[in-house]
Design an enzyme around this catalytic site. Sequence first.
Site, PDB file in Angstrom:
ATOM      1  N   GLU A 125      -3.613  -6.418  17.260  1.00  0.00           N
ATOM      2  CA  GLU A 125      -2.611  -6.990  16.592  1.00  0.00           C
ATOM      3  C   GLU A 125      -1.513  -7.481  17.530  1.00  0.00           C
ATOM      4  OE1 GLU A 125       0.284  -4.758  13.886  1.00  0.00           O
ATOM      5  OE2 GLU A 125      -1.212  -5.500  12.263  1.00  0.00           O
ATOM      6  N   GLU A 135       0.753  -1.217   0.198  1.00  0.00           N
ATOM      7  CA  GLU A 135      -0.098  -0.007  -0.052  1.00  0.00           C
ATOM      8  C   GLU A 135       0.872   1.099  -0.149  1.00  0.00           C
ATOM      9  OE1 GLU A 135      -0.319  -2.578   1.750  1.00  0.00           O
ATOM     10  OE2 GLU A 135      -2.613  -3.097   2.303  1.00  0.00           O
ATOM     11  N   GLY A 172       5.734  -1.546  14.711  1.00  0.00           N
ATOM     12  CA  GLY A 172       4.996  -0.625  13.938  1.00  0.00           C
ATOM     13  C   GLY A 172       4.201   0.005  14.801  1.00  0.00           C
ATOM     14  N   ARG A 173       3.158  -0.812  15.792  1.00  0.00           N
ATOM     15  CA  ARG A 173       2.200  -0.280  16.220  1.00  0.00           C
ATOM     16  C   ARG A 173       2.618   0.289  17.601  1.00  0.00           C
ATOM     17  NH1 ARG A 173       2.176  -5.607  15.491  1.00  0.00           N
ATOM     18  NH2 ARG A 173       2.311  -6.927  17.551  1.00  0.00           N
TER      19      ARG A 173
HETATM   20  O1  LIG Z   1       6.032   0.258   8.746  1.00  0.00           O
HETATM   21  P1  LIG Z   1       5.475  -0.913   7.451  1.00  0.00           P
HETATM   22  O2  LIG Z   1       6.647  -1.882   7.618  1.00  0.00           O
HETATM   23  O3  LIG Z   1       5.144  -0.436   6.099  1.00  0.00           O
HETATM   24  O4  LIG Z   1       4.482  -1.782   7.935  1.00  0.00           O
HETATM   25  C1  LIG Z   1       2.942  -1.459   8.218  1.00  0.00           C
HETATM   26  C2  LIG Z   1       2.129  -2.120   9.167  1.00  0.00           C
HETATM   27  O5  LIG Z   1       1.783  -3.324   8.287  1.00  0.00           O
HETATM   28  C3  LIG Z   1       1.933  -4.298   9.244  1.00  0.00           C
HETATM   29  O6  LIG Z   1       3.182  -5.304   9.399  1.00  0.00           O
HETATM   30  C4  LIG Z   1       0.716  -5.265   9.453  1.00  0.00           C
HETATM   31  O7  LIG Z   1       0.418  -5.736   7.996  1.00  0.00           O
HETATM   32  C5  LIG Z   1       1.921  -3.620  10.834  1.00  0.00           C
HETATM   33  O8  LIG Z   1       2.252  -4.267  11.834  1.00  0.00           O
HETATM   34  C6  LIG Z   1       2.555  -2.428  10.464  1.00  0.00           C
HETATM   35  O9  LIG Z   1       2.267  -1.427  11.397  1.00  0.00           O
END
Ligand SMILES: O=P(O)(O)OC[C@H]1O[C@](O)(CO)[C@@H](O)[C@@H]1O
Length: 527
Positions: free
Chosen positions: A357, A219, A270-271
């Site tokens: 999560e 994304e 991340g969270r």
């Molecule tokens: O910062 P990144 O690596 O793009 O990940 C974004 C998010 O995707 C996840 O891995 C879940 O898909 C989360 O834990 C994380 O916050």
Amino acid sequence: MATWKNLDTLASYSKLAELKGHVDIADAMAGEKGAERVKKYSTPMAAGLAYNYAAKQIDETVLDALAKLADEAELIEKFQELYNGAVINTGEKRMVLHHLARKQQGDAVVVDGVDKREFYVAQQKKAADFANKVHAGEITNENGEKFTSVVQIGIGGSDLGPRALYIALENWAKANNTFKMEAKFISNVDPDDAAAVLASVDLAHSLFIVVSKSGTTLETLTNEAFVKNALVKAGLNPSKHMLAVTSETSPLAKSEDYLTAIFMDDYIGGRYSSVSGVGGAILSLAFGPEVFAQILEGAAAEDTLATNKNILENPDMLDALIGVYERNVQGYPATAVLPYSQALSRFPAHLQQCDMESNGKSVNRFGEPVDYVTGPVIFGEPGTNGQHSFYQLLHQGTDIVPLQFIGFKKSQLGVDVDIENSTSQQKLCANVAAQIVAFACGKKDENLNKDFKGGRPSSIIIGEELTPASLGALLAHFENKIMFQGFLWNLNSFDQEGVQLGKVLAKRVLAHDTDGALKVYSDLLDI
Ligand SMILES: O=P(O)(O)OC[C@H]1O[C@](O)(CO)[C@@H](O)[C@@H]1O
């Protein structure tokens, strides 16, 4: 070293389980008894907040059982091991160091000769210096003009926490003359998200922060390309408008296409990353580095409280223990987070990720199935809006949903109106007080359709005003609560394997490598 055991193997848990239905909250909260409870069952949090748990199904007997559980589960010892650098994330064999981003709680944690606290502070300083230069007009667009807005491109933890914090402080910063730049966020791969945000900003005067710890999230990479395309079409050079927040090992870190790169690492999930450059860059740009530093100070002060062995002086651990009692002994399936503060409108969304999560797991930290329920469903909306939406079910539905209210005595902007002898702020606060008592005590009526059974437990975090420091304390409170609950359930709260399967199947759909139901759904959606 602490020993890690499943919740249902602990003797103190068996004792706690005997206390199912021990406190009739409707009775306990009635009359003078209720008034005494509200005064008694409150514990200070950092930054002037207080956690009041009078309307929870607790009394001295339950609290005593919870204290024994905290001791037997070695919650504080596990927290100490975590911030001293033990490999707590067993799934990914990683340390868990987000607390270090705000303060050195214990020993120095050194990896490959690098002191991690020093590393996080250096990255915060890099974000602060960058923000100061943008504000001073030392970093400008190609025409030498100042940047006036900043857009974060990221998803999940690279979006939800920073977005919730930005929204929480936007009005405060305006009222306190620290508002520097408007911030926007692009997260969804839905092209309408990026297109709408781009249409709402002045591209020539906008900075874009690409935030991805892994640097591989579909994304985010897609939205980065979307933005670059728009910049090029507008005759602008993307590399003069973009910076990155990522880990040093990610593909983004190797790119020359950014004004600067601010680094995090694999030891901050991340969270839990709002306190790293993930939140630091955008919040420093939007409000100034001093405001971001105050968030960190509030969080650090709350973390220090979380090291206290006494559950009555440790609001984060107490909240966690009460939550486990409600989930595993009382059998409640969900928890609602209900801030009576418009500024916290996205805070429940952040907590959804942070909590679900982390603790939405069916195997323990050693990969073995557990025989008890773990993380509840988390949802929420600001009051009073929620009252006119899903509170019907909360008051009269067949499930009991524990509630976590948050309220502040003062509004952030201080702009108010007096109508029928009360201000809007007073009306807001009156509603949260009324709801706590209505949920706890109910109201008898012969007409069962109008009968309120009560017995619905809640807590409230009360503060003077939502400020950077109290916001930091609030953030850390919930993070620490989730951590302690993970310890109690013997989970690894710091990986998220459950999000992988969907990603793999989506890739197959895009590569037209499908069969069976996946193929038919792909056809139905014209992919
Ligand atoms: O910062 P990144 O690596 O793009 O990940 C974004 C998010 O995707 C996840 O891995 C879940 O898909 C989360 O834990 C994380 O916050």
